[in-house]
Design an enzyme around this catalytic site. Sequence first.
Site, PDB file in Angstrom:
ATOM      1  CG  ASP A  60     -10.601 -30.037  25.160  1.00 20.21           C
ATOM      2  OD1 ASP A  60      -9.456 -29.725  25.556  1.00 20.21           O
ATOM      3  OD2 ASP A  60     -10.849 -30.373  23.994  1.00 20.21           O
ATOM      4  CD  GLU A  65     -14.183 -17.820  27.157  1.00 21.48           C
ATOM      5  OE1 GLU A  65     -14.033 -16.685  27.629  1.00 21.48           O
ATOM      6  OE2 GLU A  65     -13.478 -18.281  26.234  1.00 21.48           O
ATOM      7  CG  ASP A  66     -15.082 -23.092  24.840  1.00 21.66           C
ATOM      8  OD1 ASP A  66     -15.128 -21.949  24.360  1.00 21.66           O
ATOM      9  OD2 ASP A  66     -14.036 -23.756  24.913  1.00 21.66           O
ATOM     10  NE  ARG A  85     -14.524 -28.478  25.000  1.00 20.69           N
ATOM     11  CZ  ARG A  85     -14.245 -27.225  25.338  1.00 20.69           C
ATOM     12  NH1 ARG A  85     -13.713 -26.419  24.437  1.00 20.69           N
ATOM     13  NH2 ARG A  85     -14.496 -26.770  26.547  1.00 20.69           N
ATOM     14  NE  ARG A 130     -14.377 -26.777  17.954  1.00 15.51           N
ATOM     15  CZ  ARG A 130     -13.560 -26.921  19.001  1.00 15.51           C
ATOM     16  NH1 ARG A 130     -13.925 -26.469  20.177  1.00 15.51           N
ATOM     17  NH2 ARG A 130     -12.396 -27.514  18.852  1.00 15.51           N
ATOM     18  CG  HIS A 160     -13.279 -20.449  20.358  1.00 12.42           C
ATOM     19  ND1 HIS A 160     -12.630 -21.220  21.289  1.00 12.42           N
ATOM     20  CD2 HIS A 160     -14.379 -21.155  19.994  1.00 12.42           C
ATOM     21  CE1 HIS A 160     -13.305 -22.352  21.475  1.00 12.42           C
ATOM     22  NE2 HIS A 160     -14.363 -22.340  20.703  1.00 12.42           N
ATOM     23  CB  CYS A 247     -10.407 -21.083  27.315  1.00  9.58           C
ATOM     24  SG  CYS A 247      -9.519 -20.359  25.968  1.00  9.58           S
TER      25      CYS A 247
END
Length: 262
Positions: A60, A65-66, A85, A130, A160, A247
Amino acid sequence: MFTHAIVRKPGANFAQGITTSQLGQPDLNLMQRQHQAYTEVLKSLGLEVVVLEVEPKYPDAYFVEDVAVITPQIAIITNPGAAARNGEQESIEPVLRIFRPITHIQAPGTVDGGDVLMTDQHFFVGISERTNLEGAKQLGNILTEFGYTWTPIEVAAGLHLKSSINYVGGGTLLISDTFANLKAFGDYQKIVVPQDEAYAANTLWVNDQLLMPGGFPKTRQLLADTGLPIHELDVSEAQKMDGGLTCMSLRLQEKESSVRQE
Ligand code: CIR
């Protein structure tokens, strides 16, 4: 004004990423082409795009962005909330160090960048599967130091916060109906995404242009009222992996070296 974007190429194993979608098996070749087209549009908007290589350990990881929240003054490396992740953030840090001073969200706090929505000088931080309250508070404290304000928002639907709400400039939010009536968004004008086009809420505002997912004519019509140029991009394969336009990049605004005094 955004000057740079960081993206990462999707790897051959991208379909092994986390997903809840039931949209079928994603196609690598198509994913790569769609990712390339996304990169090209960002360049066409005047951004210098840094393209990072695949991270084979993390399918992933192209959802860059995460792993960070970036303001003009600082880059905050997140502590991603999904165990599979957590670790993606390590290889992004040296890249961001070129652009910004760095700070970190510390365990037990978790934050995914997909839960962090910046409007003008305000941040909405989704509390989700998350991002936990501890992570949101750490982030909020850092943002406050730099003169921003922030509001936590319970993410009761979607992966999200930005799966359902995005800023499109001019004091306007593109927002799903689940969130539209929340008091927290009372000061904003709203474009409410039709229920049968919910995915279109994941639209990206960059340098006064909009990148929206292809195939959502009603939302496109509503967005046309902003007067902003619209680029429709096919992101079917990222959608199969619960991701989309916001993302797949980290955007950097013009740098501000001095800390704002309020
Ligand atoms: C995940 O579940 O973490 C990825 N498959 C999708 C992440 C999408 N990222 C985002 O919305 N910011």
